[in-house]
Design a protein around this motif. Structure first.
Motif, PDB file in Angstrom:
ATOM      1  N   ALA A  76       0.830  -1.209   0.000  1.00  0.00           N
ATOM      2  CA  ALA A  76       0.000   0.000   0.000  1.00  0.00           C
ATOM      3  C   ALA A  76       0.863   1.255   0.000  1.00  0.00           C
ATOM      4  N   GLU A  77       1.954   1.187   0.732  1.00  0.00           N
ATOM      5  CA  GLU A  77       2.865   2.334   0.798  1.00  0.00           C
ATOM      6  C   GLU A  77       3.501   2.602  -0.569  1.00  0.00           C
ATOM      7  N   ARG A  78       3.959   1.552  -1.248  1.00  0.00           N
ATOM      8  CA  ARG A  78       4.550   1.717  -2.576  1.00  0.00           C
ATOM      9  C   ARG A  78       3.525   2.208  -3.589  1.00  0.00           C
ATOM     10  N   THR A  79       2.314   1.719  -3.483  1.00  0.00           N
ATOM     11  CA  THR A  79       1.258   2.153  -4.401  1.00  0.00           C
ATOM     12  C   THR A  79       0.963   3.635  -4.225  1.00  0.00           C
ATOM     13  N   LEU A  80       0.937   4.093  -2.968  1.00  0.00           N
ATOM     14  CA  LEU A  80       0.676   5.517  -2.720  1.00  0.00           C
ATOM     15  C   LEU A  80       1.803   6.386  -3.263  1.00  0.00           C
ATOM     16  N   LEU A  81       3.050   5.970  -3.054  1.00  0.00           N
ATOM     17  CA  LEU A  81       4.178   6.738  -3.572  1.00  0.00           C
ATOM     18  C   LEU A  81       4.108   6.845  -5.092  1.00  0.00           C
ATOM     19  N   GLN A  82       3.839   5.741  -5.750  1.00  0.00           N
ATOM     20  CA  GLN A  82       3.741   5.756  -7.212  1.00  0.00           C
ATOM     21  C   GLN A  82       2.581   6.613  -7.679  1.00  0.00           C
ATOM     22  N   ALA A  83       1.451   6.552  -6.990  1.00  0.00           N
ATOM     23  CA  ALA A  83       0.280   7.343  -7.379  1.00  0.00           C
ATOM     24  C   ALA A  83       0.554   8.832  -7.205  1.00  0.00           C
ATOM     25  N   ASP A  84       1.184   9.206  -6.098  1.00  0.00           N
ATOM     26  CA  ASP A  84       1.510  10.626  -5.882  1.00  0.00           C
ATOM     27  C   ASP A  84       2.485  11.134  -6.943  1.00  0.00           C
ATOM     28  N   GLN A  85       3.472  10.310  -7.267  1.00  0.00           N
ATOM     29  CA  GLN A  85       4.440  10.724  -8.283  1.00  0.00           C
ATOM     30  C   GLN A  85       3.798  10.856  -9.656  1.00  0.00           C
ATOM     31  N   GLN A  86       2.936   9.921 -10.010  1.00  0.00           N
ATOM     32  CA  GLN A  86       2.258  10.000 -11.308  1.00  0.00           C
ATOM     33  C   GLN A  86       1.321  11.204 -11.376  1.00  0.00           C
ATOM     34  N   TYR A  87       0.646  11.481 -10.272  1.00  0.00           N
ATOM     35  CA  TYR A  87      -0.252  12.646 -10.261  1.00  0.00           C
ATOM     36  C   TYR A  87       0.548  13.943 -10.405  1.00  0.00           C
ATOM     37  N   ALA A  88       1.684  14.029  -9.715  1.00  0.00           N
ATOM     38  CA  ALA A  88       2.518  15.226  -9.830  1.00  0.00           C
ATOM     39  C   ALA A  88       3.071  15.375 -11.245  1.00  0.00           C
ATOM     40  N   THR A  89       3.487  14.264 -11.847  1.00  0.00           N
ATOM     41  CA  THR A  89       3.991  14.312 -13.225  1.00  0.00           C
ATOM     42  C   THR A  89       2.898  14.741 -14.188  1.00  0.00           C
ATOM     43  N   SER A  90       1.696  14.244 -13.992  1.00  0.00           N
ATOM     44  CA  SER A  90       0.588  14.624 -14.856  1.00  0.00           C
ATOM     45  C   SER A  90       0.244  16.104 -14.703  1.00  0.00           C
ATOM     46  N   THR A  91       0.310  16.600 -13.472  1.00  0.00           N
ATOM     47  CA  THR A  91       0.057  18.032 -13.246  1.00  0.00           C
ATOM     48  C   THR A  91       1.074  18.876 -13.996  1.00  0.00           C
ATOM     49  N   THR A  92       2.332  18.462 -13.959  1.00  0.00           N
ATOM     50  CA  THR A  92       3.364  19.171 -14.721  1.00  0.00           C
ATOM     51  C   THR A  92       3.092  19.087 -16.215  1.00  0.00           C
ATOM     52  N   ASN A  93       2.680  17.911 -16.688  1.00  0.00           N
ATOM     53  CA  ASN A  93       2.415  17.736 -18.118  1.00  0.00           C
ATOM     54  C   ASN A  93       1.258  18.591 -18.592  1.00  0.00           C
ATOM     55  N   VAL A  94       0.250  18.785 -17.750  1.00  0.00           N
ATOM     56  CA  VAL A  94      -0.863  19.655 -18.122  1.00  0.00           C
ATOM     57  C   VAL A  94      -0.353  21.070 -18.376  1.00  0.00           C
ATOM     58  N   SER A  95       0.521  21.547 -17.493  1.00  0.00           N
ATOM     59  CA  SER A  95       1.095  22.880 -17.680  1.00  0.00           C
ATOM     60  C   SER A  95       1.983  22.934 -18.916  1.00  0.00           C
ATOM     61  N   LEU A  96       2.780  21.888 -19.130  1.00  0.00           N
ATOM     62  CA  LEU A  96       3.647  21.862 -20.313  1.00  0.00           C
ATOM     63  C   LEU A  96       2.838  21.835 -21.596  1.00  0.00           C
ATOM     64  N   ASP A  97       1.741  21.079 -21.606  1.00  0.00           N
ATOM     65  CA  ASP A  97       0.885  21.043 -22.795  1.00  0.00           C
ATOM     66  C   ASP A  97       0.255  22.405 -23.048  1.00  0.00           C
ATOM     67  N   LEU A  98      -0.075  23.111 -21.982  1.00  0.00           N
ATOM     68  CA  LEU A  98      -0.662  24.439 -22.153  1.00  0.00           C
ATOM     69  C   LEU A  98       0.372  25.420 -22.703  1.00  0.00           C
ATOM     70  N   VAL A  99       1.608  25.316 -22.219  1.00  0.00           N
ATOM     71  CA  VAL A  99       2.681  26.151 -22.769  1.00  0.00           C
ATOM     72  C   VAL A  99       2.882  25.851 -24.249  1.00  0.00           C
ATOM     73  N   GLN A 100       2.880  24.565 -24.593  1.00  0.00           N
ATOM     74  CA  GLN A 100       3.044  24.180 -25.990  1.00  0.00           C
ATOM     75  C   GLN A 100       1.898  24.696 -26.850  1.00  0.00           C
ATOM     76  N   LEU A 101       0.704  24.719 -26.301  1.00  0.00           N
ATOM     77  CA  LEU A 101      -0.447  25.230 -27.046  1.00  0.00           C
ATOM     78  C   LEU A 101      -0.295  26.724 -27.316  1.00  0.00           C
ATOM     79  N   PHE A 102       0.104  27.485 -26.303  1.00  0.00           N
ATOM     80  CA  PHE A 102       0.287  28.920 -26.508  1.00  0.00           C
ATOM     81  C   PHE A 102       1.398  29.189 -27.522  1.00  0.00           C
ATOM     82  N   LYS A 103       2.454  28.406 -27.469  1.00  0.00           N
ATOM     83  CA  LYS A 103       3.529  28.574 -28.462  1.00  0.00           C
ATOM     84  C   LYS A 103       3.026  28.227 -29.852  1.00  0.00           C
TER      85      LYS A 103
END
Length: 511
Positions: free
Chosen positions: A452-479
């Motif tokens: 359960a601990e490993r699953t939570l760590l992986q889920a938090d990391q994936q969510y943080a990466t996805s949040t960053t990707n949303v911002s990166l995709d928005l930057v790419q769209l504006f460019k």
């Protein structure tokens, strides 16, 4: 030169000026971008997600993230970025080149003052004079050393009958526009690159925070297992597994810190700063938003006006079209007016007497008859270059269209993925709480807590990466939409400030 001669010459020049109204070669016509009018997904009006059309892209699009640190960095790009400054110098170079091309439209005037002292050979061509002077002249005849003084000026002017020079200036103007658009493209790219590096930096810092938070949780679990072992409720295997998990997370942090340092240095390079300069400024994490719920796209058909790379490709096509006219003009006669006026005397005291005046004036016509196929090959080359520029323009437009659609789709789908990853993280956190409670009660094994601990760590990391990707995709769209139309640029070097001009040059005074 009498009055009648002057009148005749002015008449000839006037007639040549009337003929000079024509311009050979094709005229440039703005190409059709073939972009849709309503939607980037076709004119059926279908859009992806929450994007809408009413307003064009905001020049300061980075404000949608509501991050004052990012806004402050973006405001420094136009003045500090080395790529933008290099593009500014290239713009200045193209303007100077345009000045060189435009100078051919005007007459050139050169002053000429000289003094020579010369001794003729007695055995040279002057020896032929002995036969004319008779036997009394003796042997070789040659005057003694003589002084010759000359002061005057010469002028020349090519009359642009067929518009060849005007096409050269037109091509140079298009190249100036291309350099200006390339500078704007450099700025747009630098603004987007800074935003991407900033978002990735914040993403890595978020990963470091997640690792530290999970490290704290794992240490608490390790302490719990150790306490149970001391009370004889657990064996050493669970303690070792818990300790291994703690070291696993601790091992991830140095790598993340290395990435953090690299992104800070990348941002420093974009702003012409030494490595590590922005460390104190970028050390703290600010909560940023991923952008507005509705993205202003503007009218798709206007993308060709907003994207500087498309505008630069159009300028290149314009210059290539004008160069065809230059090549066609080489087939026609060139008419040049030449004139020389000066004073020539063997005695400096009489240099400026009326009797020392001499002049030469007259037209020169050059008609190409045979050049070994050079003119035809040059024309064919220019036509091929125009066709290549047209294909480049088409590809640039099509690539821009793809960039917008890909960015729209990526941003929309990543938002969906981020929502689901957040739900996964919430469930994983709840599962870890239940697993710890059941383990404390002795109902379940420690392996369940560890999973359960490993699953939570992986889920938090994936969510943080996805949040960053949303911002990166928005930057790419504006460019992709051509955002970042700043009006402030580094100063373009002036023609007088670019290169020091030696004192006393007549040409500098004329210019």
């Amino acid at each position: 030169m009498n009055l009648r001669t002057l009148r005749d010459w002015f008449g000839v020049v006037g007639m040549l000026g009337l003929v000079a109204g024509c311009t050979v070669g094709p005229n440039f016509v703005e190409p059709d971008s073939h972009l849709p009018e309503k939607s980037f997904f076709g004119d059926d009006g279908r859009l992806v997600g929450t994007a809408h059309l009413p307003a064009p892209t905001d020049p300061t699009w980075w404000n949608v993230f509501r991050d004052p640190v990012l806004t402050g960095l973006e405001q420094r790009v136009a003045d500090a970025n080395l790529d933008v400054r290099t593009a500014t110098l290239r713009l200045a170079e193209s303007r100077f080149q345009r000045g060189v091309a435009a100078a051919a439209e005007f007459p050139s005037l050169n002053a000429d003052d000289k003094y020579t002292r010369e001794q003729y050979s007695k055995n040279g061509i002057v020896s032929l004079l002995s036969g004319l002077l008779g036997p009394s002249a003796g042997g070789g005849v040659a005057p003694g050393p003589i002084n010759e003084y000359y002061s005057g000026f010469d002028a020349s002017w090519e009359i642009d009958l067929w518009g060849r020079i005007r096409r050269q200036v037109e091509s140079a103007d298009a190249q100036v526009d291309q350099a200006a658009d390339q500078r704007r493209d450099a700025l747009v790219s630098s603004l987007a690159e800074l935003a991407r590096d900033y978002m990735q930096l914040r993403g890595v810092q978020t990963q470091i925070r997640i690792a530290n938070d999970n490290l704290k949780v794992d240490r608490d679990i390790l302490q719990l297992v150790q306490d149970r072992q001391q009370h004889g409720l657990q064996n050493g295997l669970d303690v070792e597994n818990a300790a291994a998990q703690v070291e696993n997370i601790r091992a991830q942090i140095p790598q993340l810190q290395q990435q953090e340092s690299e992104y800070i240095n990348a941002l420093s390079l974009l702003l012409d700063q030494p490595p590590g300069t922005l460390k104190s400024e970028l050390g703290s994490i600010l909560m940023t938003r991923t952008g507005p719920p509705r993205i202003p796209l503007g009218i798709p058909s206007e993308l060709a006006r907003r994207r500087p790379d498309i505008r630069a490709a159009e300028d290149q096509l314009h210059a290539a079209t004008a160069n065809i006219g230059v090549a066609v003009g080489d087939f026609y006669p060139k008419v040049q007016l030449n004139g020389t006026v000066g004073f020539d005397s063997l005695d400096i005291k009489h240099l400026y007497d009326a009797s020392s005046l001499q002049y030469m004036v007259g037209p020169q016509v050059t008609l190409p008859i045979f050049a070994g196929g050079r003119l035809r090959s040059t024309l064919a080359l220019r036509e091929a270059q125009q066709q290549e520029a047209a294909i480049t323009y088409r590809k640039t437009v099509l690539q821009a269209w793809h960039d917008v659609v890909n960015a729209l789709v990526a941003h929309h789908l990543e938002q969906i993925r981020r929502t689901r990853l957040r739900a996964q993280a919430d469930h994983a956190r709840a599962a870890l709480g239940l697993a710890r409670a059941r383990y404390t009660d002795g109902v379940t094994e420690f392996l369940t807590v560890l999973d359960a601990e490993r699953t939570l760590l992986q889920a938090d990391q994936q969510y943080a990466t996805s949040t960053t990707n949303v911002s990166l995709d928005l930057v790419q769209l504006f460019k992709a939409l051509g955002g970042g139309w700043e009006t402030r640029f580094p100063d373009v070097p002036s023609e007088t400030a670019a290169v020091p001009i030696p004192v006393g040059m007549v040409d500098s005074a004329i210019q």
